[in-house]
Design an enzyme around this catalytic site. Structure first.
Site, mmCIF file in Angstrom:
data_model
loop_
_atom_site.group_PDB
_atom_site.id
_atom_site.type_symbol
_atom_site.label_atom_id
_atom_site.label_comp_id
_atom_site.label_asym_id
_atom_site.label_seq_id
_atom_site.Cartn_x
_atom_site.Cartn_y
_atom_site.Cartn_z
ATOM 1 N N GLY A 1 41.118 52.328 31.448
ATOM 2 C CA GLY A 1 40.201 51.813 32.470
ATOM 3 C C GLY A 1 40.861 50.810 33.395
ATOM 4 O O GLY A 1 42.077 50.824 33.592
ATOM 5 N N VAL B 1 41.373 47.771 32.945
ATOM 6 C CA VAL B 1 42.292 46.870 32.253
ATOM 7 C C VAL B 1 43.492 47.635 31.711
ATOM 8 O O VAL B 1 44.645 47.323 32.019
ATOM 9 C CB VAL B 1 41.558 46.121 31.115
ATOM 10 N N ASN C 1 35.898 49.731 26.605
ATOM 11 C CA ASN C 1 34.821 48.907 27.154
ATOM 12 C C ASN C 1 33.898 48.375 26.065
ATOM 13 O O ASN C 1 33.745 49.001 25.016
ATOM 14 C CB ASN C 1 34.036 49.688 28.219
ATOM 15 N N LEU D 1 43.307 39.282 34.300
ATOM 16 C CA LEU D 1 43.542 39.852 35.620
ATOM 17 C C LEU D 1 42.237 40.039 36.368
ATOM 18 O O LEU D 1 41.198 40.322 35.807
ATOM 19 C CB LEU D 1 44.319 41.168 35.531
ATOM 20 N N LYS E 1 39.309 33.011 26.268
ATOM 21 C CA LYS E 1 38.985 34.027 27.259
ATOM 22 C C LYS E 1 37.533 33.896 27.721
ATOM 23 O O LYS E 1 37.239 33.860 28.918
ATOM 24 C CB LYS E 1 39.244 35.423 26.674
ATOM 25 N N LEU E 2 36.623 33.774 26.747
ATOM 26 C CA LEU E 2 35.210 33.638 27.107
ATOM 27 C C LEU E 2 34.992 32.371 27.923
ATOM 28 O O LEU E 2 34.258 32.356 28.908
ATOM 29 C CB LEU E 2 34.328 33.560 25.849
ATOM 30 N N ALA F 1 33.550 31.836 31.668
ATOM 31 C CA ALA F 1 32.317 31.058 31.812
ATOM 32 C C ALA F 1 32.527 29.918 32.829
ATOM 33 O O ALA F 1 31.670 29.653 33.675
ATOM 34 C CB ALA F 1 31.890 30.495 30.465
ATOM 35 N N CYS G 1 32.834 41.282 33.802
ATOM 36 C CA CYS G 1 33.117 40.270 32.783
ATOM 37 C C CYS G 1 32.196 39.052 32.749
ATOM 38 O O CYS G 1 31.753 38.649 31.679
ATOM 39 C CB CYS G 1 34.547 39.785 32.944
HETATM 40 C C1 UDX Z 1 37.594 46.027 30.380
HETATM 41 C C2 UDX Z 1 37.688 45.286 29.077
HETATM 42 O O1 UDX Z 1 38.417 46.026 28.177
HETATM 43 C C3 UDX Z 1 36.347 44.861 28.668
HETATM 44 O O2 UDX Z 1 36.377 44.119 27.535
HETATM 45 C C4 UDX Z 1 35.873 44.021 29.780
HETATM 46 O O3 UDX Z 1 34.821 43.260 29.486
HETATM 47 C C5 UDX Z 1 35.588 44.919 30.922
HETATM 48 O O4 UDX Z 1 36.782 45.351 31.312
HETATM 49 P P1 UDX Z 1 37.627 48.156 31.554
HETATM 50 O O5 UDX Z 1 39.045 48.578 31.449
HETATM 51 O O6 UDX Z 1 37.206 47.511 32.811
HETATM 52 O O7 UDX Z 1 37.276 47.266 30.326
HETATM 53 O O8 UDX Z 1 36.604 49.271 31.170
HETATM 54 P P2 UDX Z 1 36.557 50.747 31.624
HETATM 55 O O9 UDX Z 1 37.114 50.894 32.980
HETATM 56 O O10 UDX Z 1 35.180 51.205 31.304
HETATM 57 O O11 UDX Z 1 37.610 51.480 30.628
HETATM 58 C C6 UDX Z 1 37.457 51.659 29.276
HETATM 59 C C7 UDX Z 1 37.968 53.044 28.906
HETATM 60 O O12 UDX Z 1 37.988 53.192 27.494
HETATM 61 C C8 UDX Z 1 37.138 54.200 29.450
HETATM 62 O O13 UDX Z 1 37.935 55.021 30.263
HETATM 63 C C9 UDX Z 1 36.660 54.945 28.202
HETATM 64 O O14 UDX Z 1 36.599 56.341 28.350
HETATM 65 C C10 UDX Z 1 37.713 54.547 27.187
HETATM 66 N N1 UDX Z 1 37.305 54.701 25.789
HETATM 67 C C11 UDX Z 1 36.161 54.167 25.335
HETATM 68 C C12 UDX Z 1 38.136 55.405 24.907
HETATM 69 O O15 UDX Z 1 39.164 55.933 25.303
HETATM 70 N N2 UDX Z 1 37.780 55.492 23.581
HETATM 71 C C13 UDX Z 1 36.629 54.966 23.113
HETATM 72 O O16 UDX Z 1 36.348 55.096 21.914
HETATM 73 C C14 UDX Z 1 35.794 54.282 24.019
HETATM 74 C C1 UDX Z 2 37.230 37.998 36.483
HETATM 75 C C2 UDX Z 2 38.215 36.873 36.166
HETATM 76 O O1 UDX Z 2 38.603 36.221 37.367
HETATM 77 C C3 UDX Z 2 39.418 37.412 35.426
HETATM 78 O O2 UDX Z 2 40.292 36.367 35.067
HETATM 79 C C4 UDX Z 2 38.896 38.109 34.188
HETATM 80 O O3 UDX Z 2 39.914 38.557 33.395
HETATM 81 C C5 UDX Z 2 37.966 39.239 34.573
HETATM 82 O O4 UDX Z 2 36.886 38.677 35.306
HETATM 83 P P1 UDX Z 2 37.013 39.848 38.321
HETATM 84 O O5 UDX Z 2 35.706 40.160 37.691
HETATM 85 O O6 UDX Z 2 37.929 40.958 38.634
HETATM 86 O O7 UDX Z 2 37.840 38.862 37.416
HETATM 87 O O8 UDX Z 2 36.731 39.112 39.703
HETATM 88 P P2 UDX Z 2 36.699 37.628 40.263
HETATM 89 O O9 UDX Z 2 37.681 37.517 41.348
HETATM 90 O O10 UDX Z 2 36.765 36.640 39.203
HETATM 91 O O11 UDX Z 2 35.275 37.595 40.970
HETATM 92 C C6 UDX Z 2 34.082 37.742 40.229
HETATM 93 C C7 UDX Z 2 32.886 37.633 41.135
HETATM 94 O O12 UDX Z 2 32.757 36.318 41.647
HETATM 95 C C8 UDX Z 2 32.931 38.542 42.368
HETATM 96 O O13 UDX Z 2 31.653 39.101 42.573
HETATM 97 C C9 UDX Z 2 33.299 37.620 43.489
HETATM 98 O O14 UDX Z 2 32.844 38.057 44.752
HETATM 99 C C10 UDX Z 2 32.621 36.341 43.060
HETATM 100 N N1 UDX Z 2 33.238 35.121 43.623
HETATM 101 C C11 UDX Z 2 34.510 34.778 43.287
HETATM 102 C C12 UDX Z 2 32.501 34.308 44.475
HETATM 103 O O15 UDX Z 2 31.339 34.596 44.785
HETATM 104 N N2 UDX Z 2 33.081 33.175 44.951
HETATM 105 C C13 UDX Z 2 34.350 32.801 44.638
HETATM 106 O O16 UDX Z 2 34.794 31.739 45.121
HETATM 107 C C14 UDX Z 2 35.090 33.648 43.778
#
Ligand code: UDX
Ligand code: UDX
Length: 476
Positions: free
Chosen positions: A14, A16, A94, A174, A227-228, A232, A283
């Protein structure tokens, strides 16, 4: 003896897993990296010849795929086979918020993590290092450890194949849209664990391109909780600035000036102070909900109430903006045409998870508006999916008169519209031709800029009424 990793498997291709493994493959040509996923279409797209059709859009990603795919980076559906040959396995699946049962609406659903751990327990050979990459509730590593050690795999295999596992937490920080940059040049790499040799093996991978001063090692729980907490805190800054944006609108101060002024204080810092339509992404909300769940579990109700407010302000900001649109358009938008510019949760990504645009569009549809939605990267089917699921779940009764049209061009979306609402800060929205736009809109026309990116003076000079987040819109 130092453990040298030669073969990595990553479960989950995905947002990540894909970019993270691409960068590891590029920086470590001596390591074979196999990214596996149960989703066939996703893997087919990762293997697409036409790089425009990769399943994820991230600046810089195409180039790395071109360089490494087929060399030391491989995408496949063969989960078991690749687990078997790996020395190190990343779990990047995910972890959505649970929809039912204990902890529904707050706790993360760990069923995919558990399924991955069971597969690893069954198919891994020899010494295997399992790395949690997904964002998870604190103490998930414990769950993974338990499954790895006690799952009902034929125990004799453990003996004959001398299977053994160690679990590390290596959260991703990221940010979508800058994922490759963040991976290539991270602020820090965090590795949590209790086995020195395994920690060293993962540290060694990062040392191929990250300075050792940036690699932090902790125990498992501290890493998971960091991370959480990081997410937050980031989300809390956005809710804080958004709360002040409302005060600015009521009192005549300008949120952008306030943000610059407070951000100049080194102790506060200038990042993450941009007020907008509310944070989205996969996230922030999920991680705060996890934090709330954990706090409640430990009886720390004051702490959980504190974090609940961060989510409440975020929801309020979205609602507030939809209400403003309705009020400015004479209290009714039924049958009116609104051009929605931007649907992704932020610029430079095709991801719409938890995008403020979804809730705001839902509200506008509920009020009977006709929406023309344009986003340069989000696919038509994705937008339909985000809005259509609501329909099939019957959560919303769409007024019959309202329609949603997904447009390929900005001009198409804007034609005959009563209002434009900018919801994502795409670069192209900063350079709109207001002269042409005003000639295409119905009068009186409105611009609602929730991202503070449009040239309001220009828009106004062509007779468009403007509203922008965080300023006194009556005065300007
Ligand atoms: C990430 C992080 O891993 C998650 O913890 C975070 O909160 C959201 O972002 P992300 O990579 O964004 O996940 O998720 P997604 O794009 O949905 O990709 C996850 C992939 O895992 C999917 O392609 C899904 O098909 C795959 N998957 C899921 C498997 O291959 N095996 C499984 O058993 C379940
Ligand atoms: C976030 C964290 O930044 C990253 O470290 C973590 O691993 C995954 O979650 P991401 O969700 O990709 O990353 O996006 P981010 O750039 O953090 O923005 C999140 C949301 O906040 C977006 O909707 C963005 O538009 C909003 N945002 C961000 C604002 O409204 N104002 C800001 O100043 C920054």
């Amino acid at each position: 003896m130092e453990c040298q990793i030669k073969n990595i498997c990553c479960i989950g291709a995905g947002y990540v897993g894909g970019p993270t493994m691409a960068v590891i493959a590029q920086k470590c040509p001596h390591i074979q990296v196999n990214v596996v996923d149960i989703n066939r279409e996703r893997i087919r797209n990762w293997n697409e010849k036409d790089l425009e059709r990769l399943p994820i859009y991230e600046p810089g990603l195409k180039k790395i795929i071109e360089e490494c795919r087929g060399e030391n980076l491989h995408f496949s559906n063969e989960v078991e086979k690749n687990i078997e040959t790996a020395d190190m396995i990343f779990i990047s699946v995910n972890t959505p918020t649970k929809k039912k049962g204990i902890g529904a609406g707050q706790a993360s659903d760990l069923k995919w993590i558990e399924a991955s751990a069971r597969k690893i327990a069954e198919y891994a050979n020899g010494k295997t290092i399992v790395v949690e990459k997904s964002t998870l509730p604190v103490k998930t590593a414990e769950v993974i450890k338990n499954i790895l050690e006690f799952s009902n795999v034929d125990q004799t295999k453990y003996k004959t194949q001398s299977k053994s596992f160690t679990v590390l937490s290596n959260p991703e920080f990221l940010s979508e849209g800058t994922a490759i940059k963040d991976l290539e040049n991270p602020d820090r790499v965090l590795i949590g664990g209790d086995n020195e040799e395994s920690i060293k093996a993962l540290v060694n991978i990062y040392l191929n391109w990250v300075d050792e001063t940036k690699i932090l090692t902790t125990d498992l729980w501290s890493s998971e909780l960091s991370k959480l907490t990081a997410n937050a805190f980031l989300a809390q800054r956005i809710s804080s600035i958004n709360s002040i944006s409302a005060l600015c609108e009521s009192t005549g101060a300008d949120i952008n000036d306030v943000a610059t002024a407070i951000g100049a204080d080194k102790r506060i810092g200038s990042h993450f102070l941009q007020s907008g339509p509310g944070f989205g992404g996969s996230c922030f909300k999920k991680d705060i909900l996890n934090l709330i769940y954990i706090c409640n579990h430990y009886g720390l109700n004051h702490v959980s109430s504190y974090w609940i407010q961060v989510l409440e302000i975020n929801n309020w900001q979205k609602k507030r903006i939809s209400n403003i649109v309705v009020n400015k358009l004479f209290g009714t938008i039924s049958g009116k045409k609104i051009a929605v510019l931007g649907f992704a949760f932020k610029a430079n990504t095709n991801d719409t998870r938890e995008s403020a645009a979804i809730d705001i569009c839902k509200d506008l549809i509920e009020e009977g508006a006709n929406l023309n939605i344009y986003d340069p990267k989000v696919s038509l089917s994705q937008i339909e999916n985000d809005l259509f699921t609501l329909k099939t779940n019957n959560q919303i009764n769409y007024p019959i008169e309202s329609t949603v049209t997904i447009c390929k061009l900005i001009i198409e979306a804007i034609k005959d519209s009563d209002a434009i609402i900018v919801l994502t800060e795409w670069e192209e929205f900063k350079h709109l031709n207001w002269e042409e736009i005003s000639s295409l809109m119905r009068k009186p026309s409105w611009l609602f800029d929730t991202r503070s990116i449009c040239d309001l003076k220009k828009a106004k000079s062509y007779g468009i009424n403007v509203w922008r987040v965080g300023m006194d819109n009556e005065k300007n």
